[in-house]
Design a protein around this motif. Structure first.
Motif, mmCIF file in Angstrom:
data_model
loop_
_atom_site.group_PDB
_atom_site.id
_atom_site.type_symbol
_atom_site.label_atom_id
_atom_site.label_comp_id
_atom_site.label_asym_id
_atom_site.label_seq_id
_atom_site.Cartn_x
_atom_site.Cartn_y
_atom_site.Cartn_z
ATOM 1 N N GLY A 26 -18.033 -28.028 45.252
ATOM 2 C CA GLY A 26 -18.923 -26.893 45.477
ATOM 3 C C GLY A 26 -18.238 -25.566 45.208
ATOM 4 N N VAL A 27 -16.945 -25.483 45.578
ATOM 5 C CA VAL A 27 -16.165 -24.265 45.333
ATOM 6 C C VAL A 27 -16.039 -24.029 43.834
ATOM 7 C CG1 VAL A 27 -13.898 -23.184 45.554
ATOM 8 C CG2 VAL A 27 -14.886 -24.425 47.493
ATOM 9 N N LYS A 28 -15.749 -25.074 43.077
ATOM 10 C CA LYS A 28 -15.588 -24.945 41.631
ATOM 11 C C LYS A 28 -16.891 -24.536 40.944
ATOM 12 C CE LYS A 28 -11.584 -27.931 40.925
ATOM 13 N NZ LYS A 28 -11.007 -29.051 40.162
ATOM 14 N N ILE A 29 -17.990 -25.084 41.424
ATOM 15 C CA ILE A 29 -19.295 -24.710 40.858
ATOM 16 C C ILE A 29 -19.564 -23.232 41.098
ATOM 17 C CG2 ILE A 29 -21.793 -25.017 41.112
ATOM 18 C CD1 ILE A 29 -21.203 -27.997 41.683
ATOM 19 N N SER A 30 -19.277 -22.761 42.305
ATOM 20 C CA SER A 30 -19.478 -21.345 42.639
ATOM 21 C C SER A 30 -18.573 -20.458 41.796
ATOM 22 C CB SER A 30 -19.207 -21.107 44.127
ATOM 23 O OG SER A 30 -20.137 -21.808 44.938
ATOM 24 N N LEU A 31 -17.347 -20.903 41.584
ATOM 25 C CA LEU A 31 -16.399 -20.117 40.794
ATOM 26 C C LEU A 31 -16.797 -20.081 39.323
ATOM 27 C CD1 LEU A 31 -13.067 -21.222 42.485
ATOM 28 C CD2 LEU A 31 -13.998 -18.906 42.429
ATOM 29 N N ASP A 32 -17.346 -21.173 38.828
ATOM 30 C CA ASP A 32 -17.857 -21.188 37.456
ATOM 31 C C ASP A 32 -18.966 -20.152 37.282
ATOM 32 O OD1 ASP A 32 -16.816 -22.744 35.332
ATOM 33 O OD2 ASP A 32 -17.294 -24.572 36.424
ATOM 34 N N LYS A 33 -19.831 -20.087 38.256
ATOM 35 C CA LYS A 33 -20.932 -19.117 38.211
ATOM 36 C C LYS A 33 -20.406 -17.695 38.304
ATOM 37 C CE LYS A 33 -24.469 -22.165 40.207
ATOM 38 N NZ LYS A 33 -25.366 -22.408 41.379
ATOM 39 N N LEU A 34 -19.427 -17.484 39.172
ATOM 40 C CA LEU A 34 -18.838 -16.157 39.322
ATOM 41 C C LEU A 34 -18.136 -15.739 38.034
ATOM 42 C CD1 LEU A 34 -18.236 -13.772 41.180
ATOM 43 C CD2 LEU A 34 -16.198 -14.987 41.989
ATOM 44 N N PHE A 35 -17.467 -16.668 37.397
ATOM 45 C CA PHE A 35 -16.811 -16.399 36.117
ATOM 46 C C PHE A 35 -17.840 -15.931 35.090
ATOM 47 C CE2 PHE A 35 -15.062 -17.627 31.971
ATOM 48 C CZ PHE A 35 -13.748 -17.189 32.061
ATOM 49 N N GLU A 36 -18.978 -16.603 35.061
ATOM 50 C CA GLU A 36 -20.033 -16.249 34.104
ATOM 51 C C GLU A 36 -20.568 -14.842 34.345
ATOM 52 O OE1 GLU A 36 -21.313 -17.719 31.382
ATOM 53 O OE2 GLU A 36 -19.657 -19.146 31.575
ATOM 54 N N ASN A 37 -20.530 -14.383 35.596
ATOM 55 C CA ASN A 37 -21.036 -13.040 35.913
ATOM 56 C C ASN A 37 -20.247 -11.953 35.188
ATOM 57 O OD1 ASN A 37 -22.938 -14.096 37.617
ATOM 58 N ND2 ASN A 37 -21.811 -13.659 39.502
ATOM 59 N N TYR A 38 -18.980 -12.242 34.868
ATOM 60 C CA TYR A 38 -18.125 -11.234 34.238
ATOM 61 C C TYR A 38 -17.855 -11.527 32.756
ATOM 62 C CZ TYR A 38 -17.402 -9.488 38.916
ATOM 63 O OH TYR A 38 -17.617 -8.964 40.176
ATOM 64 N N ARG A 39 -18.386 -12.614 32.262
ATOM 65 C CA ARG A 39 -18.191 -12.968 30.854
ATOM 66 C C ARG A 39 -19.300 -12.359 30.001
ATOM 67 N NH1 ARG A 39 -19.452 -16.893 27.041
ATOM 68 N NH2 ARG A 39 -20.980 -17.883 28.428
ATOM 69 N N ASP A 40 -18.898 -11.699 28.936
ATOM 70 C CA ASP A 40 -19.844 -11.131 27.981
ATOM 71 C C ASP A 40 -20.278 -12.244 27.031
ATOM 72 O OD1 ASP A 40 -21.124 -9.892 25.805
ATOM 73 O OD2 ASP A 40 -19.973 -8.053 26.055
ATOM 74 N N ILE A 41 -21.501 -12.705 27.176
ATOM 75 C CA ILE A 41 -21.981 -13.853 26.403
ATOM 76 C C ILE A 41 -21.909 -13.601 24.902
ATOM 77 C CG2 ILE A 41 -23.974 -15.343 25.948
ATOM 78 C CD1 ILE A 41 -24.854 -14.903 28.819
ATOM 79 N N LYS A 42 -22.147 -12.358 24.506
ATOM 80 C CA LYS A 42 -22.180 -12.035 23.078
ATOM 81 C C LYS A 42 -20.783 -11.912 22.469
ATOM 82 C CE LYS A 42 -26.624 -9.590 23.125
ATOM 83 N NZ LYS A 42 -27.312 -8.301 22.841
ATOM 84 N N ASN A 43 -19.857 -11.389 23.220
ATOM 85 C CA ASN A 43 -18.550 -11.058 22.645
ATOM 86 C C ASN A 43 -17.382 -11.921 23.118
ATOM 87 O OD1 ASN A 43 -19.593 -8.774 21.152
ATOM 88 N ND2 ASN A 43 -19.748 -7.700 23.109
ATOM 89 N N ASP A 44 -17.512 -12.553 24.278
ATOM 90 C CA ASP A 44 -16.417 -13.375 24.806
ATOM 91 C C ASP A 44 -16.599 -14.834 24.408
ATOM 92 O OD1 ASP A 44 -15.477 -11.080 25.957
ATOM 93 O OD2 ASP A 44 -16.135 -11.586 27.984
ATOM 94 N N GLY A 45 -15.469 -15.551 24.365
ATOM 95 C CA GLY A 45 -15.542 -16.983 24.122
ATOM 96 C C GLY A 45 -16.152 -17.693 25.319
ATOM 97 N N PRO A 46 -16.519 -18.959 25.174
ATOM 98 C CA PRO A 46 -17.161 -19.695 26.273
ATOM 99 C C PRO A 46 -16.282 -19.859 27.512
ATOM 100 C CG PRO A 46 -16.537 -21.187 24.497
ATOM 101 C CD PRO A 46 -16.359 -19.801 23.967
ATOM 102 N N ASP A 47 -14.979 -19.781 27.319
ATOM 103 C CA ASP A 47 -14.067 -19.987 28.446
ATOM 104 C C ASP A 47 -13.100 -18.826 28.641
ATOM 105 O OD1 ASP A 47 -14.972 -22.617 29.238
ATOM 106 O OD2 ASP A 47 -14.081 -23.343 27.371
ATOM 107 N N ASN A 48 -13.490 -17.652 28.177
ATOM 108 C CA ASN A 48 -12.630 -16.483 28.296
ATOM 109 C C ASN A 48 -13.404 -15.234 28.658
ATOM 110 O OD1 ASN A 48 -11.256 -18.299 25.960
ATOM 111 N ND2 ASN A 48 -9.684 -17.223 27.133
#
Length: 240
Positions: A26-48
């Protein structure tokens, strides 16, 4: 009621004991979502996450980008370079701590920053990781200019000031390097500078140093420079 309890027990066995979801899933799922909040979908890689997202994240944590406090979360998430974060480093780092929300992370970072100048194990981890983030991924060393910038960041509050009652060692070190060192700073020199700084803090007379010590030559040259600047050489000659 008995049937319900039996059902819950089977769920626990399935998820936690039978190779299904781990307790920290559950912690990892939440962290994945939090990571996505700061990732620029257009300009960042899928894991960066690149600079803009990383800076926004650091701002949310309340760290000062002008001092050593910014180096604390960089070490936690094992940032590969300044201004970037990887999904793996972010998720693994915060999962190990058990902080899956900004509120928890902000509190933890603030606690670590307060201990940065007194907890030498923590300071050493942060200091050593800075070398990784300060150099270009393809390089094995960092420029002297960058090294000095980070030394001035780390050896000042809220980091561990490199100074004793009689001497500002950081100032003397930078003065020496600017006058005498023309090379880049490799990992060994970076790490040995930390070790030397801690020795100096314990013994500002430099009695721990000898010509037979295994310090890098740049440290040997600095000791001679520091003794001359501080008058130790003259005092020694007068004593003899």
């Amino acid at each position: 009621m008995l049937l319900l309890r039996w059902g819950l027990m089977r769920l626990e066995i399935h998820f936690y004991g039978g190779g299904g979801f781990a307790p920290d899933a559950g912690v990892k799922i939440s962290l994945d979502k939090l990571f996505e909040n700061y990732r620029d979908i257009k300009n960042d890689g899928p894991d960066n996450i690149s600079v803009d997202g990383t800076m926004a994240y650091f701002a949310a944590l309340g760290v000062d980008l002008q001092d050593a406090s910014m180096c604390v979360p960089m070490e936690i998430v094992q940032a590969p370079t300044v201004g970037e974060m990887s999904r793996k480093g972010f998720v693994d780092g915060w999962t190990a701590i058990g902080a899956e929300t900004i509120a928890k992370q902000k509190l933890y970072v603030a606690q670590q920053v307060k201990k940065l100048s007194t907890d030498m194990d923590l300071f050493k981890r942060v200091y050593r990781h800075v070398f990784i983030t300060a150099k270009e991924p393809s390089q094995k060393a960092i420029s002297l200019e960058n090294a000095i910038t980070y030394w001035e960041l780390l050896f000042a509050p809220p980091g561990k000031p490199w100074a004793t009652g009689s001497t500002n060692w950081l100032e003397l070190w930078v003065e020496f390097l600017n006058a005498n060192w023309t090379k880049s700073v490799n990992k060994d020199m970076w790490n040995q500078t930390f070790d030397f700084s801690q020795k100096v803090m314990q013994d500002e007379t430099l009695s721990f140093w000898s010509e037979d010590s295994a310090w890098p030559s740049v440290i040997d040259d600095f000791v001679a420079y520091a003794k001359q600047k501080r008058g130790d050489v003259a005092e020694s000659m007068e004593t003899d």
